[in-house]
Design an enzyme around this catalytic site. Structure first.
Site, PDB file in Angstrom:
ATOM      1  CG  HIS A   1     -10.950  -8.078   5.887  1.00 20.45           C
ATOM      2  ND1 HIS A   1     -10.278  -8.894   6.761  1.00 20.45           N
ATOM      3  CD2 HIS A   1     -10.362  -8.244   4.684  1.00 20.45           C
ATOM      4  CE1 HIS A   1      -9.319  -9.550   6.107  1.00 20.45           C
ATOM      5  NE2 HIS A   1      -9.356  -9.166   4.841  1.00 20.45           N
TER       6      HIS A   1
ATOM      7  CD  GLU B   1      -1.786  -2.409   1.256  1.00 13.65           C
ATOM      8  OE1 GLU B   1      -2.577  -3.287   0.863  1.00 13.65           O
ATOM      9  OE2 GLU B   1      -0.699  -2.673   1.824  1.00 13.65           O
TER      10      GLU B   1
END
Length: 337
Positions: free
Chosen positions: A129, A60
């Site tokens: 998540h 990321e």
């Protein structure tokens, strides 16, 4: 006019902008050949080629660093962080580079960068998540933060975000992508049955950043919400039998404080609903702003209904975020105060 769910609307927005602007590029983990874990980019690589829509490594910080460089060069990078929980390694690039580029360069450079990411709970994704980190980014000067609540707004807001010359964090509520999951109809997800879709124009249009929407007019209490919580709030107002004015913020930063102020001065009560944890959540900022601007009009304390101040639970996530029952109780208490 075609009927789309939120995934289809987001896909349409990116399709429109890829066709409209040759400087738009889309990349991230699995967004190319696979079409994204939620299929929001499905078909775009085939249509526009590997140089416009492409996959990135599971890194990321690298994705965001590359995007900042592309944006400074003049491209309009649209990156997908697969889940909002994964955005933390990229935060330094966002905060220290993208958000400050215009100012540190004296206006010589800007960062027309859009960061798309699914956020929030409702799919039993657990602690890695299901997080709602929006308040972290509203604290950063130079970033804009957008959270849509319906397909029409999702497409128009995403087009506006891509066209914006500064970085935009675009959080997409996972529970609103395609609607309630089969087998969980007893869970108060949204007040749709099986068709969480709406009419969405096929071509180009925009919804302006920084402008809230009055999802429901009312006279007794103002509810401030965004994303999934807009629908939870509408259901709660119905269940509580309260004539509530529900404000869908749509953009947290810049914030449409004028619409909020006008509504609270009219109803004289305010309930704030968000899924993120309570302490230092965005609701605290909203509460302070309403207090500063509407104190002499209020007839009851401002109430917040939020997630709990605990690590995100896995099997207990439906008890974690606000549902219609908790919000309805807050509305009743506010009306009785």
């Amino acid at each position: 006019m075609p009927v789309m769910n939120m995934v289809a609307a987001l896909n349409s927005a990116m399709d429109v902008m890829l066709a409209r602007d040759p400087d738009v590029v889309i990349f991230g983990e699995d967004v190319g050949y696979f079409g994204g874990v939620f299929r929001a980019t499905e078909g775009l690589q085939k249509r526009y080629g590997l140089s416009r829509v492409f996959d990135a490594p599971i890194a990321e910080a690298g994705i965001m660093g590359a995007a900042v460089g592309m944006a400074a060069y003049g491209l309009r990078a649209v990156v997908e962080i697969q889940f909002a929980d994964y955005i933390y390694p990229a935060t330094d690039q966002l905060v220290s580079e993208a958000a400050r580029l215009r100012y540190r360069s004296g206006g010589e450079f800007s960062a027309p960068l859009t960061v798309r990411s699914p956020y929030g709970g409702g799919i039993f994704g657990g602690q890695t998540h299901s997080q709602s980190p929006e308040a972290l980014f509203t604290h950063v000067s130079g970033l804009k933060t957008v959270i849509p609540s319906n397909p029409y707004d999702a497409k128009g807001l995403l087009i506006s975000a891509i066209e914006d010359d500064d970085p935009v964090i675009f959080f997409e509520p996972k529970r609103l992508y395609t609607g309630p999951f089969e087998g969980y109809q007893d869970r108060p997800v949204v007040p749709w049955s099986k068709h969480p879709a709406s009419e969405v124009p096929e071509g180009y249009y925009t919804v302006p950043l920084g402008k809230a929407n009055i999802a429901q007019e009312g006279s007794e209490v103002t509810i401030l919400a965004y994303g999934t919580m807009v629908h939870v709030s509408l259901a709660a107002a119905r269940d509580a039998g309260v004539d509530a004015e529900v404000i869908d913020l749509r953009t947290l930063l810049p914030l449409d404080i004028e619409t909020i102020e006008a509504s609270v001065k009219k109803t004289r009560r305010c309930v704030i609903v968000h899924e993120a944890t309570r302490t230092s959540g965005f609701g605290a900022e909203l509460s302070a702003l309403v207090q500063e601007r509407c104190f002499y009009h209020l007839e009851a304390p401002i109430t917040r209904v939020t997630g709990w101040d605990t690590p995100y639970p896995h099997v207990l996530e439906w008890a974690y975020f606000p549902g219609p029952t908790r919000v309805a109780e807050a509305l009743r208490q506010t009306m009785e105060a």
